[in-house]
Design a protein around this motif. Structure first.
Motif, mmCIF file in Angstrom:
data_model
loop_
_atom_site.group_PDB
_atom_site.id
_atom_site.type_symbol
_atom_site.label_atom_id
_atom_site.label_comp_id
_atom_site.label_asym_id
_atom_site.label_seq_id
_atom_site.Cartn_x
_atom_site.Cartn_y
_atom_site.Cartn_z
ATOM 1 N N GLN A 31 0.782 -1.196 0.028
ATOM 2 C CA GLN A 31 -0.040 -0.013 0.100
ATOM 3 C C GLN A 31 1.016 1.153 -0.062
ATOM 4 O OE1 GLN A 31 -3.188 0.283 -0.596
ATOM 5 N NE2 GLN A 31 -3.460 2.366 -0.033
ATOM 6 N N LYS A 34 2.217 1.981 -3.406
ATOM 7 C CA LYS A 34 1.133 2.226 -4.384
ATOM 8 C C LYS A 34 0.936 3.552 -4.166
ATOM 9 C CE LYS A 34 -2.734 0.560 -6.612
ATOM 10 N NZ LYS A 34 -3.811 -0.797 -6.731
ATOM 11 N N CYS A 38 1.220 6.522 -6.683
ATOM 12 C CA CYS A 38 0.304 7.377 -7.172
ATOM 13 C C CYS A 38 0.477 8.883 -6.725
ATOM 14 C CB CYS A 38 -1.041 7.308 -6.487
ATOM 15 S SG CYS A 38 -1.805 5.623 -6.705
ATOM 16 N N LYS A 55 -8.021 8.393 -5.251
ATOM 17 C CA LYS A 55 -8.928 7.524 -5.218
ATOM 18 C C LYS A 55 -9.037 6.528 -6.042
ATOM 19 C CE LYS A 55 -14.010 6.666 -3.962
ATOM 20 N NZ LYS A 55 -15.445 7.541 -3.838
ATOM 21 N N THR A 56 -9.083 6.868 -7.428
ATOM 22 C CA THR A 56 -9.186 5.922 -8.439
ATOM 23 C C THR A 56 -7.626 5.365 -8.751
ATOM 24 O OG1 THR A 56 -10.364 7.442 -9.770
ATOM 25 C CG2 THR A 56 -9.014 5.722 -10.981
ATOM 26 N N CYS A 57 -6.677 5.929 -8.334
ATOM 27 C CA CYS A 57 -5.215 5.279 -8.401
ATOM 28 C C CYS A 57 -4.995 4.232 -7.291
ATOM 29 C CB CYS A 57 -4.316 6.441 -8.387
ATOM 30 S SG CYS A 57 -2.420 5.905 -8.339
ATOM 31 N N SER A 59 -7.421 2.323 -5.799
ATOM 32 C CA SER A 59 -8.308 1.470 -5.850
ATOM 33 C C SER A 59 -7.588 0.080 -6.254
ATOM 34 C CB SER A 59 -9.400 1.765 -6.930
ATOM 35 O OG SER A 59 -8.951 1.639 -7.915
ATOM 36 N N ASN A 60 -8.482 -0.855 -5.926
ATOM 37 C CA ASN A 60 -7.862 -2.390 -6.162
ATOM 38 C C ASN A 60 -7.590 -2.801 -7.539
ATOM 39 O OD1 ASN A 60 -7.153 -2.970 -3.482
ATOM 40 N ND2 ASN A 60 -9.178 -3.685 -3.151
ATOM 41 N N LYS A 61 -8.092 -1.807 -8.491
ATOM 42 C CA LYS A 61 -7.744 -2.057 -10.046
ATOM 43 C C LYS A 61 -6.590 -2.482 -10.190
ATOM 44 C CE LYS A 61 -11.696 1.011 -11.100
ATOM 45 N NZ LYS A 61 -12.112 2.145 -11.653
#
Length: 95
Positions: A31, A34, A38, A55-57, A59-61
């Protein structure tokens, strides 16, 4: 004298143990890594724009790098060359 030597040995052992524990804590978690990525990608964004991006960056995508690895591993990608490969990779990365 024996007590002094015992206390010194105990002190050294505790110091080494604390140093080893601190070294383990230095490795960033997934995390944290990441979040760092981001933050770099967000660049100069501010306010609501930055909040939405983060928020998008976070996310678990799958990341762009993960998508790229998956697309490159596809058998079709291995056989294509030039513009056909570019078109295939573009479509694959949009999924």
């Amino acid at each position: 004298m024996k007590k002094l030597m015992s206390l010194c040995a105990l002190g050294v052992a505790l110091t080494l143990g604390a140093a080893a524990h601190a070294a383990e804590d230095k490795a960033p978690t997934k995390q944290q890594s990441k979040m760092a990525t981001c933050n770099k990608e967000a660049g100069e964004m501010k306010g609501d724009e930055r909040k939405a991006f983060m928020k998008t960056c976070l996310s678990n995508k799958p990341s762009q790098q993960d998508k790229m690895k998956a697309c490159n591993a596809d058998e079709k990608a291995k056989t294509l060359k030039g513009d056909e490969r570019k078109a295939f990779m573009s479509e694959c990365l949009k999924k």
